[in-house]
Design an enzyme around this catalytic site. Structure first.
Site, mmCIF file in Angstrom:
data_model
loop_
_atom_site.group_PDB
_atom_site.id
_atom_site.type_symbol
_atom_site.label_atom_id
_atom_site.label_comp_id
_atom_site.label_asym_id
_atom_site.label_seq_id
_atom_site.Cartn_x
_atom_site.Cartn_y
_atom_site.Cartn_z
ATOM 1 N N ARG A 1 36.170 37.264 39.646
ATOM 2 C CA ARG A 1 35.971 38.336 38.668
ATOM 3 C C ARG A 1 37.310 39.033 38.452
ATOM 4 N NH1 ARG A 1 33.184 43.161 41.079
ATOM 5 N NH2 ARG A 1 35.291 44.009 40.940
ATOM 6 N N HIS B 1 33.641 45.355 37.929
ATOM 7 C CA HIS B 1 32.227 44.991 37.998
ATOM 8 C C HIS B 1 31.548 45.340 36.673
ATOM 9 C CE1 HIS B 1 28.181 44.456 39.518
ATOM 10 N NE2 HIS B 1 27.891 45.698 39.163
ATOM 11 N N TYR C 1 40.079 48.793 45.340
ATOM 12 C CA TYR C 1 39.703 47.922 46.461
ATOM 13 C C TYR C 1 40.223 46.486 46.360
ATOM 14 C CZ TYR C 1 35.965 46.765 43.104
ATOM 15 O OH TYR C 1 35.261 46.410 41.989
#
Length: 376
Positions: free
Chosen positions: A270, A274, A283
């Site tokens: 990805r 998200h 992160y």
């Protein structure tokens, strides 16, 4: 034809542990690499057909970028980007027949594009102008499941129904690595193995369940779980559209011939957030992202096609132009949508007239009328 679920039970297929090396037919540089027996499953794919797949990849990426921009500009409430996962979705979706049925999560917008969902219908839920995106029966694809993992049970149930009806259509459940820890996905695999349902569990392992890395929830490859349920599984380079097509064709063939379910783990990444409400810079290690950028699904197909003399600058420009035209249609279809009358939220709650709903409609109409200029 079996008349009950119990009569449809057959001996379970022999489960197999997936090999350590994922299936790959085009490496990151665009070089064709052999991988038996999957080479045979794409032996009929011509250069022009691969160029068509490349066009799909370019267009869905362009649409995804446009949708993200629309959200940033306040035209959409939210958008779940698919950047980096184009090959996993296009390569698998283009294998399916019109009478097959897809059950997806919220990120499979490239699958929706391949199934023929209208561009504006991909956006109306995210803009808040509709309660559902499209008519599932027109395109053979259910509207996205927002609750994580529920679509796996839906796909399994549909597949069992198709089998009881004597049809050879296939159901496909798309979900991410995070969904594999949900009970629904595991329960779906139990039932699918028991009834040898013609269903494919297609896991896009994009390495992240929102901000949780896959290594926290999977100490071994995710595909290793399926044989424990009696379901054969395979791992594939999810950034290789040709390899994804090959493993999906094999799984579909098995399902149509009565061989039951298959679990596919498409290993991808990805590259974006998200959703547009997420900040992955908090992160994600930028070096990891840079490494995966070198495995880009579009770049490897472009390199292969150029080396083969199939793609030249003129064709590339033509594809880019078609992608821009699709993006312009996408944007216009979004910004030109009209807000629905607020009272239409009550229209389809029940199939028959309902006094309780009628009273709620009346009360809400009075509330709206209390505002200056209100009239309902």
């Amino acid at each position: 034809m079996p008349s009950s679920l119990s009569e449809s039970r057959e001996s379970a297929p022999r489960a197999s542990t997936p090999p350590d090396r994922p299936v790959q037919l085009l490496d990151a540089s665009g070089r064709r690499v052999p991988h038996a027996p999957y080479d045979d499953y794409v032996a009929d794919v011509t250069g022009d057909q691969l160029a068509s797949l490349y066009e799909d990849l370019v267009i869905v990426r362009r649409l995804d970028v446009e949708a993200t921009a629309l959200q940033r500009q306040g035209e959409l409430g939210l958008w779940p980007p698919l950047l980096g996962q184009e090959a996993a979705q296009v390569g698998s979706a283009r294998v399916l027949r019109p009478d097959d049925f897809v059950f997806s999560s919220y990120r499979e917008n490239a699958v929706a594009y391949c199934r023929g969902v209208k561009l504006t219908e991909m956006l109306n839920v995210w803009r808040g102008t509709a309660l559902s995106g499209w008519n599932p029966y027109e395109v053979g694809m259910a509207t996205p499941a927002i609750v994580i993992g529920t679509q796996a049970l839906h796909a399994m149930g549909y597949a069992v129904g198709a089998k009881l009806d004597g049809e050879d259509s296939v159901a496909v459940a798309y979900f991410g690595d995070g969904a594999t820890t949900q009970g629904d996905v595991n329960e779906a695999m139990v039932f699918a193995a028991t009834f040898r349902a013609p269903v494919i569990f297609f896991c896009q392992n994009n390495q992240w369940a929102i901000s949780e890395p896959v290594t926290l929830q999977a100490q071994r490859p995710i595909a290793d779980r399926a044989p424990g349920f009696g379901i054969p599984s395979v791992r594939v380079d999810g950034n290789d559209v040709l390899a994804v097509m090959a493993v999906t064709r094999r799984a579909v063939e098995q399902a149509r011939e009565g061989g039951g379910p298959t679990f596919i783990e498409a290993i991808t990444y990805r590259m974006g957030p998200h959703t547009t409400s997420d900040d992955p810079s908090r992160y994600v290690d930028p070096l990891e992202r840079e490494e995966w950028a070198g495995r880009d699904p579009l770049a490897r197909v472009e390199a292969y096609l150029r080396e083969a003399g199939i793609l030249d600058d003129a064709l590339a420009a033509s594809i880019a132009r078609r992608a821009d035209e699709a993006a312009a249609e996408f944007r216009a279809g979004c910004t030109e949508q009209k807000d629905p009358d607020p009272l239409t939220m009550f229209d389809h709650v029940y199939a028959e007239p309902h006094r309780g709903i009628d009273e709620q409609r009346r009360q809400f109409g009075e509330y709206l009328d209390s505002f200056e200029g209100g009239e309902h």
